[in-house]
Design an enzyme around this catalytic site. Structure first.
Site, short mmCIF file in Angstrom:
data_model
loop_
_atom_site.label_atom_id
_atom_site.label_comp_id
_atom_site.label_asym_id
_atom_site.label_seq_id
_atom_site.Cartn_x
_atom_site.Cartn_y
_atom_site.Cartn_z
CB THR A 1 1.67 4.63 3.92
OG1 THR A 1 0.74 3.14 4.38
CG2 THR A 1 0.32 5.55 3.84
CE LYS A 2 1.02 -1.70 5.24
NZ LYS A 2 -0.20 -0.26 5.23
CG ASN A 3 8.26 0.10 5.19
OD1 ASN A 3 8.14 0.79 5.28
ND2 ASN A 3 9.00 -0.92 6.04
CB VAL A 4 8.28 -2.45 -0.96
CG1 VAL A 4 7.94 -3.15 -2.41
CG2 VAL A 4 9.47 -2.79 -0.81
CE1 TYR B 1 -3.56 2.77 0.55
CE2 TYR B 1 -2.32 3.18 2.71
CZ TYR B 1 -3.34 3.23 1.83
OH TYR B 1 -4.66 4.33 2.17
#
Ligand SMILES: Cc1ncc(COP(=O)(O)O)c(C=O)c1O
Length: 405
Positions: free
Chosen positions: A201-204, A199
């Site tokens: 906002t995620k790290n990937v 998603y």
């Protein structure tokens, strides 16, 4: 002492950042390589599931050390498929944490099973294995721990409980792409199945997207069938230029496949995952140093030898020493031009879950307490040093203006 919230939330004066420079919480760090790959995908004419999804799956399996990685449309889809492929259904119970995003529990409900909320550890905020052991019943079918914020759960203890009772162990790895246990083993390989999120906002980031990892070829095959309408495995070949082939439909599956447009982002995001983690670790250390003396609890670190994915930098307000509620603190940050998040309010705070699960407020006191005091600060690898210093200035300004010492 003034009652909480009586003082104005904004410390006064000019905001740290004016509206035109508002710092958005969770802005992704997108590079030129991603942009070029998306354009290449558009030009290729192959927008749906195809060669780039296959490349992303291979790269993710290599990175996470999983034998199989199946790309899907979201982590929510991955969790739903993990339930179904594990045989979780009506009459079954799945133990999970109340301090998580609603999707964790919704996936259990979508499978027709009953989520059992077990209070978290008050320090780590991850699922507490001792409490989990107390809540096993003959109906328990699976455990669903969440590596909250990227901090690894006590997987050894959870594996032992799952092994002793014949339960499936499914990891919610939405925050945990870079998480490693104390033996260096990646999240997503510490149970039977791992569900990841890409998603925004995620790290990937793939805008929307998810991945399921497993060492079990049978589970991976079943997930592929379920993720694409229930069409026989050979149906995936229609995403190649081998020519038309008929397929069978073996069950009523879902439309949960990832597209090449999304994978185009993921391939390059994943290539930079370690460099981005190093940047977030540096921001994390800077925050820890800047907030050490404030009336706040700093986020818990990982156990020795383990690795935290540094997905969310959370502060828990010490409400006894700070005359400001969490919601007013977040509002004050907003007024200073800094976006913040809340991860999460305990699910027992929601009337829907209380009614549906038959639980009451007060049944998960640690999660409820944390959920009322916690807030997340910007931690994207895309933050420049000036952004980080602005966050620090705003947090310190608000906390010091409302400290009760
Ligand atoms: C802990 C947790 N689980 C599951 C999800 C669902 O992920 P997705 O948005 O990819 O469906 C999220 C997303 O925020 C999450 O934070």
């Amino acid at each position: 002492m003034r009652p909480i919230d009586q003082k104005p939330a904004i410390a006064g004066g000019k905001p740290v950042r004016p509206p035109e420079r508002y710092l958005v919480f969770g802005a992704p760090a997108i590079g030129e390589a991603e942009i070029a790959e998306v354009v290449d995908t558009l030009r290729s004419g192959w927008l749906g599931t195809g060669p780039k999804v296959a490349r992303f799956e291979e790269a993710f399996a290599r990175y996470s050390g999983a034998a199989h990685a199946v790309a899907v449309s979201s982590c929510t889809a991955a969790l739903h498929l993990a339930m179904l492929a594990s045989g979780v259904g009506p009459g079954d119970e799945v133990i999970t944490t109340p301090l998580t995003f609603c999707a964790t529990v919704n996936a259990i409900l979508h499978a027709g099973a009953t989520p059992v909320l077990v209070d978290c550890d008050p320090r780590t905020l991850d699922l507490d294995p001792a409490r989990v052991a107390e809540r096993i019943t003959p109906r328990t079918r699976a455990l669903l721990p969440v590596h909250l914020a990227g901090l690894p759960c006590e997987m050894q203890a959870l594996r032992e409980i799952a092994g002793a009772h014949g339960l499936r162990l499914i990891e919610d790895c939405a925050h945990a792409i870079e998480t490693r246990d104390a033996a260096g083993r990646p999240a997503g390989t510490l149970g039977d199945l791992g569900a990841f999120s890409f998603y925004v906002t995620k790290n990937v980031v793939t805008a929307e997207g998810g991945m399921l990892t497993t060492s079990d070829a049978g589970l991976a095959d079943r997930i592929k069938v379920l993720a694409l309408h229930g069409m026989s495995r050979d149906a995936w070949r229609r995403f190649s230029d081998d020519g038309f082939k008929h397929y069978e439909v073996t069950e009523a599956g879902f439309k949960y496949n990832m597209t090449d447009l999304q994978a185009a982002l993921g391939i390059h995001q994943l290539a930079r995952v370690e460099a981005n983690l190093a940047r977030r670790e540096a921001i994390w250390r800077r925050y820890d140093a800047a907030f050490a003396e404030l009336p706040v609890e700093l986020p818990p670190g990982p156990p020795p030898g383990a690795r935290h994915a540094r997905h969310l930098y959370t502060l828990r307000l010490e409400t006894g020493r700070l005359l400001l509620s969490r919601d007013r603190f977040v509002a004050a940050l907003h007024a200073e031009g800094i976006g913040a998040g809340v991860h999460y309010r305990a699910l027992t705070e929601y009337a829907f879950y209380r009614e549906r699960l038959g639980v009451s407020l007060g049944s998960c006191p640690h999660a409820e307490d944390a959920g009322r005091r916690i807030l997340s600060l910007p931690l994207s690898a895309g933050l420049c040093d000036e952004d980080v210093e602005d966050v620090i200035t705003a947090v310190r300004r608000i906390a010091l203006a409302h400290a009760a010492w």
